[in-house]
Design an enzyme around this catalytic site. Structure first.
Site, PDB file in Angstrom:
ATOM      1  N   THR A  81     -16.905   6.123  16.584  1.00 54.28           N
ATOM      2  CA  THR A  81     -15.866   7.036  16.113  1.00 54.28           C
ATOM      3  C   THR A  81     -14.525   6.539  16.635  1.00 54.28           C
ATOM      4  OG1 THR A  81     -16.079   8.481  18.064  1.00 54.28           O
ATOM      5  CG2 THR A  81     -17.430   9.043  16.146  1.00 54.28           C
ATOM      6  N   GLU A  82     -13.454   7.207  16.222  1.00 54.39           N
ATOM      7  CA  GLU A  82     -12.152   6.872  16.775  1.00 54.39           C
ATOM      8  C   GLU A  82     -12.117   7.253  18.248  1.00 54.39           C
ATOM      9  OE1 GLU A  82      -8.729   9.570  16.020  1.00 54.39           O
ATOM     10  OE2 GLU A  82     -10.071  10.536  14.603  1.00 54.39           O
ATOM     11  N   CYS A  84      -9.932   8.748  21.553  1.00 53.25           N
ATOM     12  CA  CYS A  84      -8.741   9.471  22.007  1.00 53.25           C
ATOM     13  C   CYS A  84      -8.324   8.829  23.326  1.00 53.25           C
ATOM     14  CB  CYS A  84      -9.039  10.960  22.169  1.00 53.25           C
ATOM     15  SG  CYS A  84      -9.219  11.822  20.591  1.00 53.25           S
ATOM     16  N   ASP A 148     -18.056  15.970  20.514  1.00 47.47           N
ATOM     17  CA  ASP A 148     -19.419  16.282  20.942  1.00 47.47           C
ATOM     18  C   ASP A 148     -20.038  17.445  20.163  1.00 47.47           C
ATOM     19  OD1 ASP A 148     -21.778  16.167  22.224  1.00 47.47           O
ATOM     20  OD2 ASP A 148     -21.065  16.754  24.190  1.00 47.47           O
TER      21      ASP A 148
END
Length: 272
Positions: A81-82, A84, A148
């Site tokens: 995923t990307e 953060c 999550d």
């Protein structure tokens, strides 16, 4: 050291500890966050040249998506995923102790927008494990995202779920009764805001899950609630952690006067 050796040295400074089957994604050893069923590691997309998040989940079923693969040796599911850049909100808040009420409101609004998306989705999705360790932030732009969803429940039109699951300090009392709706996420959000405001995990006065359970199910509020100095913030938290039927929806909370200042700023901003 010769120039050509210098490049090799730089590349070897932080080697990958694991590479995905396609050879595109490389995982580093540092952990970005952890949840009830998932661990998130910092990783690198060699094709795009960007940092990403390598998610490792313990699950039986998995998707055939090319960004997802099963590791039979470790009995885990991995997907990309990307990332953060500033990690989770709990650690970010501890790092930056002097945060304005306006900043807390900005973070809160974005979390509620995420919950609104989940709760109004067809079918309805309940996160069930919302807490500050799985809310992630890009600190340079103040962007907050919910992560999550490994414990999320898809409940559809009934909006009712029946299994006990989550992080005890953030679990709404009706969760323990195994009969609840998406309003449990609103309760958890209230506890997240409480932690953001006090930098203290709710019910930290308890030294066991059993004691937390007893206080939550008998309606005893966490001691940290009395440490909130701003009456507006305290009232908003109390609104979120009230009885299930009294809790506003995410959509209703976004319209609350609590966010009036932010909404007015957005309306007056010509770039919007």
């Amino acid at each position: 050291m010769p120039a050509e050796d210098s490049n090799t040295y730089d590349l070897d400074m932080e080697p990958f500890v694991e590479v995905d089957p396609s050879g595109r994604f490389g995982r580093y050893s540092d952990l970005l966050g952890t949840g009830a069923v998932k661990k998130v590691y910092r990783a690198f997309d060699q094709e795009e040249g960007i940092e990403v998040a390598w998610n490792r989940v313990r699950l039986r079923n998995f998707s055939e998506d090319p960004g997802v693969w099963k590791d039979d040796e470790r009995n885990t599911l991995n997907f990309i995923t990307e990332v953060c850049t500033s990690g989770n909100l709990r650690d970010y808040r501890k790092k930056h102790r002097h945060v304005s009420i306006k900043a807390l409101k900005k973070w809160s609004k974005q979390v509620l927008e995420g919950l609104e998306f989940l709760h109004t989705h067809d079918p309805c999705i309940i996160h069930r494990d919302l807490n500050c360790s799985n809310i992630f932030i890009n600190g340079n732009i103040g962007q907050v995202k919910i992560g999550d969803l490994g414990l999320a429940a898809i409940v559809g039109k009934s909006h009712v779920a029946h299994s006990i699951i989550g992080t005890p300090e953030y679990m709404a009392p009706e969760l323990y009764e195994e009969d609840y709706t998406e309003m449990v996420d609103i309760y958890s959000f209230g506890m997240c805001l409480l932690e953001m405001a006090t930098m203290e995990i709710p019910y930290s006065e308890c030294d066991s899950v059993a004691k937390i359970y007893k206080k939550v199910t008998t309606g005893v509020r966490p001691q940290s609630l009395n440490k909130i100095t701003d009456p507006e913030v305290k009232a908003f938290v109390e609104k979120c952690i009230g009885l299930p039927r009294a809790r506003p929806s995410a959509s209703d909370l976004l319209k609350d006067p609590f966010f009036s200042e932010l909404n007015n700023d957005e309306e007056s901003d010509p770039t919007n």
